[in-house]
Design a protein around this motif. Structure first.
Motif, PDB file in Angstrom:
ATOM      1  N   GLN A 177      64.828  50.353  69.271  1.00 59.57           N
ATOM      2  CA  GLN A 177      65.727  50.761  68.192  1.00 59.57           C
ATOM      3  C   GLN A 177      66.776  49.703  67.861  1.00 59.57           C
ATOM      4  OE1 GLN A 177      66.122  54.901  70.079  1.00 59.57           O
ATOM      5  NE2 GLN A 177      66.743  55.272  67.973  1.00 59.57           N
ATOM      6  N   THR A 178      67.035  48.799  68.799  1.00 63.15           N
ATOM      7  CA  THR A 178      68.042  47.763  68.543  1.00 63.15           C
ATOM      8  C   THR A 178      67.452  46.521  67.886  1.00 63.15           C
ATOM      9  OG1 THR A 178      67.747  46.872  70.784  1.00 63.15           O
ATOM     10  CG2 THR A 178      69.472  48.542  70.476  1.00 63.15           C
ATOM     11  N   ASP A 179      66.130  46.468  67.761  1.00 57.79           N
ATOM     12  CA  ASP A 179      65.474  45.312  67.139  1.00 57.79           C
ATOM     13  C   ASP A 179      65.436  45.450  65.618  1.00 57.79           C
ATOM     14  OD1 ASP A 179      64.814  44.098  69.597  1.00 57.79           O
ATOM     15  OD2 ASP A 179      63.031  45.357  69.795  1.00 57.79           O
ATOM     16  N   GLU A 180      65.217  44.327  64.960  1.00 58.60           N
ATOM     17  CA  GLU A 180      64.916  44.360  63.533  1.00 58.60           C
ATOM     18  C   GLU A 180      63.447  44.746  63.382  1.00 58.60           C
ATOM     19  OE1 GLU A 180      64.765  41.435  59.614  1.00 58.60           O
ATOM     20  OE2 GLU A 180      65.883  40.809  61.407  1.00 58.60           O
ATOM     21  N   LEU A 181      63.181  45.870  62.769  1.00 59.45           N
ATOM     22  CA  LEU A 181      61.823  46.399  62.697  1.00 59.45           C
ATOM     23  C   LEU A 181      61.041  45.750  61.560  1.00 59.45           C
ATOM     24  CD1 LEU A 181      62.436  50.201  63.391  1.00 59.45           C
ATOM     25  CD2 LEU A 181      62.180  48.311  65.000  1.00 59.45           C
ATOM     26  N   PRO A 182      59.721  45.630  61.719  1.00 58.60           N
ATOM     27  CA  PRO A 182      58.905  44.992  60.672  1.00 58.60           C
ATOM     28  C   PRO A 182      58.878  45.818  59.396  1.00 58.60           C
ATOM     29  CG  PRO A 182      57.516  46.006  62.352  1.00 58.60           C
ATOM     30  CD  PRO A 182      58.913  46.082  62.872  1.00 58.60           C
ATOM     31  N   ALA A 183      58.627  45.149  58.303  1.00 59.11           N
ATOM     32  CA  ALA A 183      58.576  45.831  57.007  1.00 59.11           C
ATOM     33  C   ALA A 183      57.313  46.671  56.897  1.00 59.11           C
ATOM     34  CB  ALA A 183      58.614  44.808  55.882  1.00 59.11           C
ATOM     35  N   LEU A 184      57.422  47.791  56.191  1.00 57.66           N
ATOM     36  CA  LEU A 184      56.270  48.646  55.917  1.00 57.66           C
ATOM     37  C   LEU A 184      56.106  48.706  54.404  1.00 57.66           C
ATOM     38  CD1 LEU A 184      55.631  52.164  57.559  1.00 57.66           C
ATOM     39  CD2 LEU A 184      54.610  51.377  55.450  1.00 57.66           C
ATOM     40  N   ASP A 185      55.005  48.189  53.940  1.00 56.69           N
ATOM     41  CA  ASP A 185      54.727  48.127  52.506  1.00 56.69           C
ATOM     42  C   ASP A 185      54.488  49.545  51.968  1.00 56.69           C
ATOM     43  OD1 ASP A 185      53.830  47.674  49.957  1.00 56.69           O
ATOM     44  OD2 ASP A 185      52.378  46.132  50.515  1.00 56.69           O
ATOM     45  N   ALA A 186      55.390  49.974  51.081  1.00 55.50           N
ATOM     46  CA  ALA A 186      55.314  51.343  50.553  1.00 55.50           C
ATOM     47  C   ALA A 186      54.099  51.565  49.662  1.00 55.50           C
ATOM     48  CB  ALA A 186      56.588  51.675  49.787  1.00 55.50           C
ATOM     49  N   HIS A 198      64.166  55.852  60.130  1.00 58.36           N
ATOM     50  CA  HIS A 198      64.439  54.460  59.748  1.00 58.36           C
ATOM     51  C   HIS A 198      63.645  54.061  58.503  1.00 58.36           C
ATOM     52  CE1 HIS A 198      64.941  50.077  60.053  1.00 58.36           C
ATOM     53  NE2 HIS A 198      63.635  49.996  59.843  1.00 58.36           N
ATOM     54  N   TYR A 199      62.328  54.315  58.525  1.00 65.84           N
ATOM     55  CA  TYR A 199      61.494  53.842  57.417  1.00 65.84           C
ATOM     56  C   TYR A 199      61.691  54.661  56.140  1.00 65.84           C
ATOM     57  CZ  TYR A 199      59.304  50.271  60.210  1.00 65.84           C
ATOM     58  OH  TYR A 199      59.096  49.143  60.957  1.00 65.84           O
ATOM     59  N   SER A 200      62.132  55.914  56.292  1.00 65.29           N
ATOM     60  CA  SER A 200      62.433  56.708  55.096  1.00 65.29           C
ATOM     61  C   SER A 200      63.608  56.115  54.337  1.00 65.29           C
ATOM     62  CB  SER A 200      62.742  58.154  55.483  1.00 65.29           C
ATOM     63  OG  SER A 200      61.590  58.784  56.009  1.00 65.29           O
ATOM     64  N   LYS A 201      64.527  55.482  55.074  1.00 65.01           N
ATOM     65  CA  LYS A 201      65.705  54.887  54.444  1.00 65.01           C
ATOM     66  C   LYS A 201      65.410  53.540  53.779  1.00 65.01           C
ATOM     67  CE  LYS A 201      69.086  56.966  57.602  1.00 65.01           C
ATOM     68  NZ  LYS A 201      70.036  56.692  58.719  1.00 65.01           N
ATOM     69  N   GLN A 202      64.246  52.974  54.090  1.00 68.74           N
ATOM     70  CA  GLN A 202      63.945  51.629  53.602  1.00 68.74           C
ATOM     71  C   GLN A 202      63.451  51.597  52.160  1.00 68.74           C
ATOM     72  OE1 GLN A 202      64.834  49.009  55.693  1.00 68.74           O
ATOM     73  NE2 GLN A 202      65.598  50.850  56.738  1.00 68.74           N
ATOM     74  N   VAL A 203      63.045  52.740  51.644  1.00 69.99           N
ATOM     75  CA  VAL A 203      62.531  52.775  50.269  1.00 69.99           C
ATOM     76  C   VAL A 203      63.231  53.869  49.474  1.00 69.99           C
ATOM     77  CG1 VAL A 203      60.259  51.857  50.854  1.00 69.99           C
ATOM     78  CG2 VAL A 203      60.625  54.317  50.945  1.00 69.99           C
ATOM     79  N   ASN A 204      63.256  53.678  48.186  1.00 67.97           N
ATOM     80  CA  ASN A 204      63.858  54.666  47.294  1.00 67.97           C
ATOM     81  C   ASN A 204      62.815  55.045  46.253  1.00 67.97           C
ATOM     82  OD1 ASN A 204      65.637  56.331  45.967  1.00 67.97           O
ATOM     83  ND2 ASN A 204      66.640  54.667  44.837  1.00 67.97           N
TER      84      ASN A 204
END
Length: 582
Positions: A195-204, A322-328
């Motif tokens: 959780q403290t790492d920078e997580l990889p991107a997930l292409d929406a 986390h990933y829900s917050k990455q896209v709008n």
């Protein structure tokens, strides 16, 4: 400058993954068994290599170098007692949490204990010498390659996990020659994130599948987080009866995924998120995407589908949040709709099947009383009931952890003790039932227990058309399928035993007899006695029913593959696959 490398694949895998994980420092001690490894990297500009004749000194040098640079350091030695001299330095690294990777080369493991010169046993090491120790295989086939690839990834990741520390790899050699100018192989890299790492991107824009194995009860908060993820990503949540998830985009897809004459590839995801534990839903393996991300608080490498790329050591809820917050955006849900459409098409083609566990599931699954629980025996019962959904408020379980037949009835009994006013159903085959027969004689057995015993007089699993033991036909009954035990489908053995224990007993040997009594078994109230419903089926009918269910939908590509399989056989098909991959 010419770069020569060994042909020994286990050493090449180690080299490839050291590079991929950015491990560049090596302290080499002289020897013969480590020539494959050291000889292949000595002129490679990626590595920074130092020489140390004394292995004891080499290990301490690695401690100093790792402490000063903050990077992992490899130490490499030969067989005999060389590795014993690493112990003091590795102990120092253990208590200081220094990332020192000891690669101890060895002759083939089979030579241990046979008075072969310079061969010692490294299978057990002291607890405070390494936090992780693994012996690699000599790579002879794809299975060995996968095993080696995963173990090396695990070892390298452990160097920095939970604060870091020393790790040990035992690397066998076959002294293969020649060394060639051939390029090194490229291996699949597995990474771990917290959780403290920078997580990889997930292409929406990708199609995402979530495959849930056996799972503990879901909290409302966890369900909402996964549903929120599904709202924003093009997602299908593939479940079976052990997954426990009943939220948005859930799909019981086993029947569709099992269509052996249909080319299912067009329905596969780009990315699969793997959560939960062991699954008994083997057809779901056909739905795995091109790469897999594993999410679990234990952070362990579980390469179930052999496509693992990332491990997320965190609660599932944290991952989805986390990933829900990455896209709008709001998902079109296109992937779910496509899978749902195919599943409906397949279900609409189900014909009448012979009297079997499949038929029983078709009649009863949707009618299990609300708010009850149901436990399935492994393999045949779990497989066939996965074809049909249960009411939303029914919870379902199976002993897929150890995946043995020995405790299904006892697990059901134990669960039923928790809530006396709740109904607990069990669906179990005869061998598993008799294996655990003493359970129903327990004096704590209560009236909320109901068992559906599917008695075909053998391990029908081994007589199914698609099981490799089917090769033996009826001859398989004698020992493989263990037919004829426990009264050989006696009509009175279980009846008398169950009634003497206070059970209400009824039975059926055909569809008409079943129709006459099964509604009683599905009574939605706790009655004055526990129930045992014994249904007698034939293994030939069980096999035919399963084959029908596996061949409901046909595609041109799927039919062609089936024809090829018949002509070439399994070995020939493997050869063709290898040629195509090249």
């Amino acid at each position: 400058m010419k770069l020569y490398s060994t042909t020994e694949k286990n050493a090449l895998i180690v080299i490839s993954l050291l590079k991929a994980h950015g491990v560049r420092y090596v302290i080499a001690s002289p020897g013969n068994t480590n020539t494959a490894f050291i000889g292949s990297i000595q002129k490679d500009p990626f590595f920074k290599i130092y020489s140390a004749v004394d292995e004891r000194s080499a290990a301490y040098m690695a401690c100093g170098l790792a402490a000063e640079t903050g990077e992992p350091v490899v130490i490499s030695c030969t067989g005999a007692t060389a590795s014993r001299n690493y112990v003091p330095g590795m102990t120092e690294a253990y208590y200081r949490k220094l990332p020192v990777l000891a690669i101890t080369s060895t002759q083939p493991i089979s030579r241990i204990g046979h008075h072969v010169a310079q061969v010692i046993d490294r299978s057990v090491i002291s607890n405070d010498v390494a936090k992780f120790s693994v012996t690699l295989p000599v790579v002879k086939d794809e299975e060995d390659f996968w095993d080696c690839e995963v173990k090396v990834n695990q070892a390298i990741m452990e160097l920095t996990r939970h604060g870091g520390g020393p790790v040990h790899i035992n690397l066998p050699t076959t002294y293969s020659l020649p060394f060639t100018e051939k390029e090194n192989i490229n291996c699949r890299v597995i990474n771990r994130f917290t959780q403290t790492d920078e997580l990889p991107a997930l292409d929406a824009s990708k199609r995402v599948s979530v495959i849930i194995g056996s799972h503990n009860c879901w909290s409302e908060e966890a369900i909402l987080e996964l549903e929120g993820f599904c709202n924003q990503y093009n997602t299908v949540v593939f479940c079976d009866h052990t997954s426990g998830y009943k939220g948005k985009n859930r799909m019981l897809f086993s029947l569709a995924a099992a269509q052996e004459l249909y080319n299912i590839e067009e329905l596969r995801a780009d990315l699969t998120l793997h959560i939960g534990e062991v699954t008994g839903d083997y057809p779901l393996f056909n739905m795995v995407g091109k790469e897999v991300w594993r999410i679990s608080p234990d952070g362990e490498v579980r390469d179930t589908f052999r496509k693992l790329r990332n491990v997320f050591e965190m609660p599932e809820m944290s991952f989805f949040k986390h990933y829900s917050k990455q896209v709008n955006q709001t998902s079109t849900n296109e992937y779910f709709k496509q899978c749902e459409s195919f599943l409906k098409t397949v279900h609409n083609k189900i014909p009448e099947v012979p009297f079997s566990n499949v038929w029983l599931a078709s009649k009863m699954a949707s009618k299990i009383p609300s708010d009850s629980a149901i436990h399935f025996g492994i393999l045949n019962s779990l497989r066939t009931w996965n074809f049909y959904d249960l009411p939303k408020t029914v919870t379902s379980f199976s002993n897929v952890g150890g995946f043995g037949i020995d405790g299904g009835v006892s697990s059901l009994l134990g669960a039923s003790l928790a809530k006396p006013n709740k109904l607990y159903y069990g669906v179990i085959g005869d061998l598993a039932f008799f294996y655990d027969l003493n359970a129903i004689g327990n004096r704590h057995t209560a009236n909320n227990l109901r068992i559906l015993l599917v008695n075909n007089g053998k391990g029908t699993e081994f007589r199914l058309y698609n099981h490799h033991a089917a090769h033996f036909g009826a001859d398989g009954d004698e020992f493989v399928a263990a037919a004829g035990h426990f009264g050989n489908k006696s009509k009175t053995l279980i009846k008398n035993y169950a009634e003497n224990l206070g059970f209400e007993y009824f039975s059926a040997s055909n569809k008409d007899e079943f129709e006459a009594v099964y509604q009683r078994f599905l009574n939605n109230s706790v009655t004055d006695k526990p129930m045992l419903f014994e249904v007698f089926t034939e293994s030939d009918n069980e096999s035919e029913a399963l084959q029908i269910m596996h061949r409901l939908e046909v595609s041109t590509e799927g039919k062609a593959k089936q024809a090829l399989r018949k002509v070439l056989g399994p070995k020939g098909l493997d050869v063709v696959k290898k040629i195509i991959r090249k």
